[in-house]
Enzyme design. Structure first.
Site, mmCIF file in Angstrom:
data_model
loop_
_atom_site.group_PDB
_atom_site.id
_atom_site.type_symbol
_atom_site.label_atom_id
_atom_site.label_comp_id
_atom_site.label_asym_id
_atom_site.label_seq_id
_atom_site.Cartn_x
_atom_site.Cartn_y
_atom_site.Cartn_z
ATOM 1 N N ASP A 43 20.539 65.333 15.401
ATOM 2 C CA ASP A 43 20.534 64.156 16.270
ATOM 3 C C ASP A 43 20.097 64.585 17.670
ATOM 4 O O ASP A 43 20.779 65.386 18.308
ATOM 5 C CB ASP A 43 21.935 63.545 16.324
ATOM 6 C CG ASP A 43 21.924 62.025 16.331
ATOM 7 O OD1 ASP A 43 21.048 61.471 17.009
ATOM 8 O OD2 ASP A 43 22.770 61.421 15.664
ATOM 9 N N ASP A 55 18.282 59.287 19.184
ATOM 10 C CA ASP A 55 19.199 58.255 19.647
ATOM 11 C C ASP A 55 18.558 57.404 20.745
ATOM 12 O O ASP A 55 17.995 57.928 21.711
ATOM 13 C CB ASP A 55 20.466 58.939 20.179
ATOM 14 C CG ASP A 55 21.542 57.970 20.562
ATOM 15 O OD1 ASP A 55 22.051 57.273 19.664
ATOM 16 O OD2 ASP A 55 21.889 57.910 21.760
ATOM 17 N N GLU A 96 15.855 55.691 16.438
ATOM 18 C CA GLU A 96 16.832 54.612 16.421
ATOM 19 C C GLU A 96 16.195 53.477 17.216
ATOM 20 O O GLU A 96 16.073 53.537 18.430
ATOM 21 C CB GLU A 96 18.146 55.043 17.065
ATOM 22 C CG GLU A 96 19.190 53.937 17.025
ATOM 23 C CD GLU A 96 20.396 54.226 17.906
ATOM 24 O OE1 GLU A 96 21.471 53.677 17.610
ATOM 25 O OE2 GLU A 96 20.253 54.968 18.891
ATOM 26 N N HIS A 119 27.465 55.593 11.506
ATOM 27 C CA HIS A 119 28.558 55.898 12.432
ATOM 28 C C HIS A 119 28.754 54.820 13.492
ATOM 29 O O HIS A 119 29.808 54.765 14.134
ATOM 30 C CB HIS A 119 28.286 57.230 13.122
ATOM 31 C CG HIS A 119 27.093 57.178 14.034
ATOM 32 N ND1 HIS A 119 25.803 57.063 13.544
ATOM 33 C CD2 HIS A 119 26.981 57.174 15.382
ATOM 34 C CE1 HIS A 119 24.963 57.008 14.563
ATOM 35 N NE2 HIS A 119 25.652 57.081 15.691
ATOM 36 N N ASP A 120 27.743 53.978 13.711
ATOM 37 C CA ASP A 120 27.828 52.900 14.693
ATOM 38 C C ASP A 120 28.170 51.560 14.064
ATOM 39 O O ASP A 120 28.144 50.527 14.739
ATOM 40 C CB ASP A 120 26.501 52.759 15.447
ATOM 41 C CG ASP A 120 26.357 53.774 16.560
ATOM 42 O OD1 ASP A 120 27.393 54.255 17.076
ATOM 43 O OD2 ASP A 120 25.213 54.109 16.924
#
Length: 557
Positions: A103, A205, A259, A333-334
């Protein structure tokens, strides 16, 4: 179908398994998952049939936002282990023919990063322009919204140099200044450092946010408070991504995944069209926004979500990726657990709806991302008390509402369905205390349903969600039509059934998915009597035009 869609690459054909390291497996009893814990479970990961693992951030961080506030991009967070542990993990993964995706957090660092510590010392510090500063004598800058700040204000006053710094997220996550070529080179060097170690790619991200108009004009009225959409439209974004590709990405056989917050279907080709030489894949947020009330904070509509809208969104995005390649996901995870958000976590429907959702994920034309635990049907924990939450988003929003007379009962009810911590509870390995995740006190409570939902119970059960999941992956890998074949929506106005075909010169697959808890009719021109039922989440199937609750069927013609 566009030619660049059918060009074979490993990341188009891969199934990517996402691991939230803090919650996967603890090896030393401190209640926090770690790299050695992941190493101990590599045989399990390999047994799933997945091809690559995406790890959420493992870099040094004070953990204001669970690792998305990085204080050193080249070292490992002590909670997770050491660089030697990472090297061992990467080596063993490659020996097992598993790829590793890290990430990258390019939009912001931690305020404890050396760059920011230097940047805030003085206005003429060499690192000053690594971040966005606004002199106080020029007045308060125009409004920018912070997603995580309790006051929702993205400008933070800093007395040391009498200036404001920008933070789209937490006050401890100052935004990096990509307009500074020195900062850009620093980030490219970080990418090269990890590529040279042998990693196989990066998920980036909020990468659409990296470019800013540094005059910070008022946000245009046309965005109507959609701050993410505005943040994703920086003037030099694609110049920077092209430069990143030229300087780093093009030199390695890795994958780059955006993302895509704030990116719409009209603009997505700018990121992923291979002719533009920017990034490889992008995942969107349109699907995740379905079914919310217009005035609550991530509040699900009392009538649930519209399957018609769901189908329209994913059909629209399939079309958008004709010039490039997309991804498909229903949880990460979000997000809350996909079973609770999109299926039905009641015991009588848990297995059926989890299998149905996996059928969707693994038969669409995109690279599927599977969040760890979804393969066994993990569900939301649904906390009653705000003190059980660890996520900055939930905690700060609760504080904001409490300070501004908001409806806390309404907020807490919605959080049971949509809070991010629902997806972050420890992995459920077995029915023992703490679900086999740790011998210590887990950093976040374990879901009590681990007594019934765990790997131990499902591994040797041929009818389990886990076994079905493995069968789906094998089916996808053995039939390239399910990867590259054309997607066509069928029975578009059906409010209960999602029906579509995948076809190419090798044949046609028909996918039928009942998204409801009752029998549902469907309408298709395909003659099921002249087909082969390849896979279903029911042990038997009547060949009529009725699907049982949460039934999933894949036919081959």
């Amino acid at each position: 179908m566009m030619s660049n869609n059918s060009e074979s690459t490993w990341w188009k054909e891969a199934v990517i398994y996402q691991i939230y390291p803090r919650s996967f497996k603890d090896s030393n009893g401190d209640g926090i998952g770690d790299l050695q814990g992941i190493i101990s479970k590599l045989d399990y990961i390999k047994s799933l049939g997945v091809d690559a693992v995406w790890l959420n951030p493992i870099f040094t961080s004070p953990n204001d936002d669970n690792g998305y506030d990085i204080s050193d991009y080249r070292s490992i967070m002590t909670d997770f282990g050491t660089m030697s542990d990472f090297d061992e993990l990467l080596k063993q993964m490659h020996q097992k023919e598993l790829k590793l995706i890290l990430d990258l957090v390019p939009n912001h660092s931690s305020d404890e990063h050396f760059w920011f510590q230097e940047s805030r010392k003085s206005r003429d510090n060499p690192y000053r322009d690594y971040y966005h500063w606004w002199p106080a004598e020029n007045g308060k800058p125009n409004e920018r919204f912070s997603f995580f700040d309790v006051n929702r204000d993205a400008w933070r006053y800093d007395e040391k140099t009498d200036a404001y710094y920008l933070h789209y997220f937490s006050i401890k996550q100052p935004d990096l200044n990509w307009e500074n070529p020195k900062l850009r080179q620093e980030m490219y060097d970080v990418l090269s450092f990890w590529f040279d170690k042998g990693v196989d790619g990066f998920r980036m991200d909020v990468v659409p946010f990296i470019s800013k108009d540094v005059s910070f004009p008022p946000i245009p009225a046309r965005f109507n408070g959609s701050f993410g959409d505005y943040y994703a439209n920086g003037p030099f974004l694609h110049d920077y991504l092209k430069e990143m590709n030229r300087e780093v990405l093009s030199k390695y056989n890795g994958v780059s995944i955006a993302e895509g917050v704030g990116v719409n279907t009209e603009d997505v080709h700018l990121f992923v069209n291979p002719d533009r030489k920017e990034l490889d894949m992008l995942y969107h947020f349109d699907g995740m926004g379905i079914g919310f009330t217009p005035d609550g904070f991530k509040e699900p509509h009392p009538d649930g979500y519209s399957l018609l809208e769901f189908k329209q969104v994913y059909t629209k995005w399939d079309k958008a990726f004709e010039k490039g390649w997309g991804t498909i996901y229903l949880g990460n995870h979000d997000q809350p657990r996909m079973l609770t958000r999109w299926g039905n976590d009641a015991p009588e429907f848990r297995d059926l709806s989890a299998k149905m959702l996996h059928t969707f994920l693994l038969t669409m034309r995109a690279t599927p991302f599977i969040f760890h635990g979804d393969e066994i049907g993990m569900a939301n924990i649904k906390f009653d008390d705000i003190t059980d939450y660890r996520d900055i988003e939930s905690i700060n929003m609760h504080h904001y509402l409490s300070s501004n007379g908001g409806d806390l009962q309404r907020f807490m009810s919605a959080q049971k369905i949509t809070a991010r911590d629902n997806g972050r509870t420890p992995f459920q390995w077995d029915d023992s205390q703490n679900a086999g995740f740790t011998d210590g006190e887990p950093w976040l409570k374990v879901n009590p349903n681990h007594k019934e939902v765990n790997v131990k119970y499902q591994e040797n059960d041929k009818d389990s969600i886990l076994s079905y999941f493995k069968s789906l992956i094998a089916l996808r890998k053995n039939n390239k039509t399910l990867i590259y074949g054309e997607y066509q929506l069928l029975d578009a106005t059906n409010k209960s059934v999602y029906a579509y075909s995948r076809n190419d010169e090798n044949g046609t697959f028909l996918v039928l998915l009942n998204f409801t808890s009752v029998d549902a009719k469907f309408d298709t021109d395909y003659d099921l009597n002249n087909s082969e039922l390849i896979l279903s989440n029911y042990l038997y199937m009547d060949m009529g035009a009725i699907l049982k609750p949460y039934q999933a069927c894949i036919y081959k013609f």
